[in-house]
Design an enzyme around this catalytic site. Structure first.
Site, mmCIF file in Angstrom:
data_model
loop_
_atom_site.group_PDB
_atom_site.id
_atom_site.type_symbol
_atom_site.label_atom_id
_atom_site.label_comp_id
_atom_site.label_asym_id
_atom_site.label_seq_id
_atom_site.Cartn_x
_atom_site.Cartn_y
_atom_site.Cartn_z
ATOM 1 N N ILE A 12 35.445 -5.570 -51.204
ATOM 2 C CA ILE A 12 35.866 -6.772 -51.946
ATOM 3 C C ILE A 12 35.633 -8.028 -51.093
ATOM 4 O O ILE A 12 35.132 -9.045 -51.587
ATOM 5 C CB ILE A 12 37.362 -6.684 -52.359
ATOM 6 N N ASP A 31 36.704 -8.883 -38.916
ATOM 7 C CA ASP A 31 36.687 -7.499 -39.396
ATOM 8 C C ASP A 31 36.491 -6.574 -38.206
ATOM 9 O O ASP A 31 35.720 -6.898 -37.302
ATOM 10 C CB ASP A 31 35.545 -7.321 -40.416
ATOM 11 N N ASP A 51 39.974 -6.430 -34.158
ATOM 12 C CA ASP A 51 41.082 -5.728 -34.809
ATOM 13 C C ASP A 51 42.161 -6.773 -35.096
ATOM 14 O O ASP A 51 42.544 -7.534 -34.198
ATOM 15 C CB ASP A 51 41.601 -4.645 -33.848
ATOM 16 N N ALA A 73 41.858 -7.525 -44.986
ATOM 17 C CA ALA A 73 41.779 -6.405 -44.031
ATOM 18 C C ALA A 73 42.999 -5.518 -44.202
ATOM 19 O O ALA A 73 44.130 -6.001 -44.236
ATOM 20 C CB ALA A 73 41.717 -6.931 -42.601
ATOM 21 N N GLN A 75 44.461 -1.025 -44.116
ATOM 22 C CA GLN A 75 44.294 0.412 -44.250
ATOM 23 C C GLN A 75 44.369 0.618 -45.759
ATOM 24 O O GLN A 75 45.395 0.323 -46.378
ATOM 25 C CB GLN A 75 45.437 1.095 -43.495
ATOM 26 N N TYR A 139 51.219 3.428 -48.748
ATOM 27 C CA TYR A 139 50.265 2.324 -48.950
ATOM 28 C C TYR A 139 50.893 1.280 -49.895
ATOM 29 O O TYR A 139 50.922 0.082 -49.588
ATOM 30 C CB TYR A 139 48.943 2.864 -49.522
ATOM 31 N N LYS A 143 52.175 -2.646 -49.024
ATOM 32 C CA LYS A 143 51.775 -3.856 -49.761
ATOM 33 C C LYS A 143 53.016 -4.598 -50.264
ATOM 34 O O LYS A 143 53.110 -5.818 -50.183
ATOM 35 C CB LYS A 143 50.872 -3.483 -50.949
ATOM 36 N N ILE A 183 34.720 5.476 -59.252
ATOM 37 C CA ILE A 183 33.477 5.195 -59.984
ATOM 38 C C ILE A 183 32.258 5.481 -59.102
ATOM 39 O O ILE A 183 31.321 6.170 -59.521
ATOM 40 C CB ILE A 183 33.486 3.746 -60.518
ATOM 41 N N ILE A 198 37.890 16.054 -60.578
ATOM 42 C CA ILE A 198 38.976 15.252 -61.154
ATOM 43 C C ILE A 198 40.292 15.864 -60.690
ATOM 44 O O ILE A 198 40.512 17.072 -60.848
ATOM 45 C CB ILE A 198 38.891 15.225 -62.703
HETATM 46 N N1 LIG Z 1 39.487 -1.442 -53.907
HETATM 47 C C1 LIG Z 1 40.540 -1.538 -54.702
HETATM 48 O O1 LIG Z 1 40.530 -1.010 -55.819
HETATM 49 C C2 LIG Z 1 41.769 -2.301 -54.261
HETATM 50 C C3 LIG Z 1 42.856 -2.358 -55.163
HETATM 51 C C4 LIG Z 1 43.991 -3.065 -54.781
HETATM 52 C C5 LIG Z 1 44.043 -3.719 -53.570
HETATM 53 N N2 LIG Z 1 42.982 -3.634 -52.705
HETATM 54 C C6 LIG Z 1 43.079 -4.343 -51.420
HETATM 55 O O2 LIG Z 1 41.938 -5.164 -51.262
HETATM 56 C C7 LIG Z 1 41.629 -5.288 -49.872
HETATM 57 C C8 LIG Z 1 40.171 -4.932 -49.626
HETATM 58 O O3 LIG Z 1 39.968 -3.575 -49.979
HETATM 59 P P1 LIG Z 1 38.514 -2.916 -50.141
HETATM 60 O O4 LIG Z 1 38.562 -2.012 -51.309
HETATM 61 O O5 LIG Z 1 37.466 -3.970 -50.082
HETATM 62 O O6 LIG Z 1 38.461 -1.976 -48.854
HETATM 63 P P2 LIG Z 1 37.446 -1.974 -47.614
HETATM 64 O O7 LIG Z 1 37.856 -0.818 -46.757
HETATM 65 O O8 LIG Z 1 36.053 -2.030 -48.081
HETATM 66 O O9 LIG Z 1 37.818 -3.340 -46.890
HETATM 67 C C9 LIG Z 1 38.802 -3.454 -45.904
HETATM 68 C C10 LIG Z 1 38.164 -4.119 -44.709
HETATM 69 O O10 LIG Z 1 39.164 -4.325 -43.706
HETATM 70 C C11 LIG Z 1 38.629 -3.964 -42.449
HETATM 71 N N3 LIG Z 1 39.743 -3.555 -41.595
HETATM 72 C C12 LIG Z 1 40.524 -2.448 -41.728
HETATM 73 N N4 LIG Z 1 41.441 -2.422 -40.735
HETATM 74 C C13 LIG Z 1 41.256 -3.527 -39.989
HETATM 75 C C14 LIG Z 1 41.877 -4.057 -38.827
HETATM 76 N N5 LIG Z 1 42.907 -3.428 -38.231
HETATM 77 N N6 LIG Z 1 41.419 -5.219 -38.312
HETATM 78 C C15 LIG Z 1 40.376 -5.867 -38.880
HETATM 79 N N7 LIG Z 1 39.732 -5.404 -39.980
HETATM 80 C C16 LIG Z 1 40.172 -4.259 -40.527
HETATM 81 C C17 LIG Z 1 37.650 -2.847 -42.725
HETATM 82 O O11 LIG Z 1 36.637 -2.721 -41.716
HETATM 83 C C18 LIG Z 1 37.055 -3.273 -44.069
HETATM 84 O O12 LIG Z 1 35.898 -4.069 -43.880
HETATM 85 C C19 LIG Z 1 42.619 -4.376 -49.138
HETATM 86 O O13 LIG Z 1 43.702 -5.175 -48.677
HETATM 87 C C20 LIG Z 1 43.087 -3.419 -50.213
HETATM 88 O O14 LIG Z 1 44.360 -2.908 -49.936
HETATM 89 C C21 LIG Z 1 41.847 -2.945 -53.032
#
Ligand SMILES: NC(=O)c1ccc[n+]([C@@H]2O[C@H](COP(=O)([O-])OP(=O)(O)OC[C@H]3O[C@@H](n4cnc5c(N)ncnc54)[C@H](O)[C@@H]3O)[C@@H](O)[C@H]2O)c1
Length: 305
Positions: A12, A31, A51, A73, A75, A139, A143, A183, A198
């Site tokens: 995202i 990142d 980090d 960023a 987990q 998780y 949040k 997906i 599934i």
């Molecule tokens: N994908 C979804 O459907 C979804 C839904 C709800 C919320 N989110 C939230 O959106 C955000 C982005 O999620 P995403 O799906 O793009 O995941 P992603 O894993 O692609 O992106 C997370 C990024 O954070 C970085 N990261 C992780 N730990 C880190 C740390 N300690 N220090 C620095 N960087 C760190 C990772 O390298 C990665 O680039 C997250 O906060 C996630 O919880 C995602």
């Protein structure tokens, strides 16, 4: 505006970076590349490999003095949060608290946070923002707790924020390995002629929102929705069985799914209302599921070329 995008090399985050560049802003990426990739980010964008929990984070903010922070960023795996709740909380909760402190110290004008529908747990039917938080996983808890810190940082110290609670985000650059979105996992399996799995009976539903729409919601939050918590979803539900049927038709596949036991922490039904997003952010989803699935498949095929 100069915007620090944490997690900007991820799925995202990289679309947020693209949207910011397109609108004439200057994104900077922090990142640690645990999940992100350099190839996701345009060459002209400054990247700090760091980090979130390290001392580098404060130094970057001090040096760059961003106007706003978009914090993605995290987990991101529900399963990992159940295996190692402390690690999940360290990155998601402690990481967010540290960042809030630096934002205050270096006069950041707004903090935009990526929260999740996981905060709602089992919401029967559609969840609006006032549905009580009742997460089913650590998780979701991390949040929800982060949200509370963000609201208190506003109430106690005046740091402006917008909390965006995303539904299930999908689209190009989502990883299909490990904990990737359903997906992309299905697309990869079907393209490889493998059987998609599934968990449960497939009647569980999700609200699938296209990633470029989510990126636009973040850009909208730079201007609107101050000190609000806002769902970012399509206000529709699609069952996992229906989703697989859609994808099987688009990919001309007849592989039947393998049904496995339901996983702990998985939400049964998810649908996020989006009236508040429409009213306060002037945002609504522009890409419907058939169009978004087609775009996602196209990008998948392009990457394979
Ligand atoms: N994908 C979804 O459907 C979804 C839904 C709800 C919320 N989110 C939230 O959106 C955000 C982005 O999620 P995403 O799906 O793009 O995941 P992603 O894993 O692609 O992106 C997370 C990024 O954070 C970085 N990261 C992780 N730990 C880190 C740390 N300690 N220090 C620095 N960087 C760190 C990772 O390298 C990665 O680039 C997250 O906060 C996630 O919880 C995602």
């Amino acid at each position: 505006m100069k915007v620090l995008v944490t997690g900007g090399a991820g799925f995202i985050g990289s679309h947020v970076v693209n949207a910011l560049v397109l609108q004439g802003h200057t994104p900077i990426v922090l990142d640690d590349f645990s999940g992100g990739r350099t190839s996701n980010i345009p060459k002209e964008v400054r990247i700090y490999p760091a980090d979130l929990l390290s001392k580098k984070t404060e130094k970057i903010i001090k040096k760059e003095q961003p106007d706003m922070v978009i914090h993605l960023a995290a987990q991101v795996s529900v399963a990992k949060s159940l295996e190692d709740p402390a690690e999940d909380a360290a990155i998601n909760v402690l990481g967010t608290i540290k960042l809030l402190g630096y934002c205050l110290k270096y006069n950041v004008k707004k903090f935009i946070f990526s929260s999740s529908s996981a905060v709602y747990g089992h919401a029967e039917g559609e969840a609006s923002e006032d549905f009580p938080a009742s997460p089913l996983s650590f998780y979701g808890t991390s949040k929800s707790v982060s949200e509370s810190y963000i609201r208190l940082y506003h109430e106690l110290f005046g740091l402006p924020y917008t909390i965006l609670r995303y539904a299930n985000v999908y689209g190009p650059r989502q990883r299909s390995d490990g904990e990737g979105g359903v997906i992309n996992i299905f697309i990869e399996k079907l393209l490889n002629g493998e059987q998609p799995c599934i968990y449960g009976d497939g009647t569980q539903t999700r609200d699938f929102v296209y990633v470029e729409d989510v990126a636009q919601a973040n850009v909208a939050a730079m201007v609107y929705g101050d000190n609000q918590t806002i769902n970012i979803g399509t206000n529709t539900q699609t069952s996992i069985n229906e989703l697989l049927t859609h994808l099987s038709v688009l990919l001309d596949s007849s592989k039947p799914p393998l049904y496995l036991p339901k996983r702990d922490g998985d939400i049964l039904h998810s649908q996020l209302t989006n009236l508040k997003a429409k009213q306060l952010l002037h945002w609504e989803p522009a890409v419907d599921l058939p169009a978004g699935l087609t775009k996602t498949i196209e990008s998948f095929l392009k990457e394979r070329e």
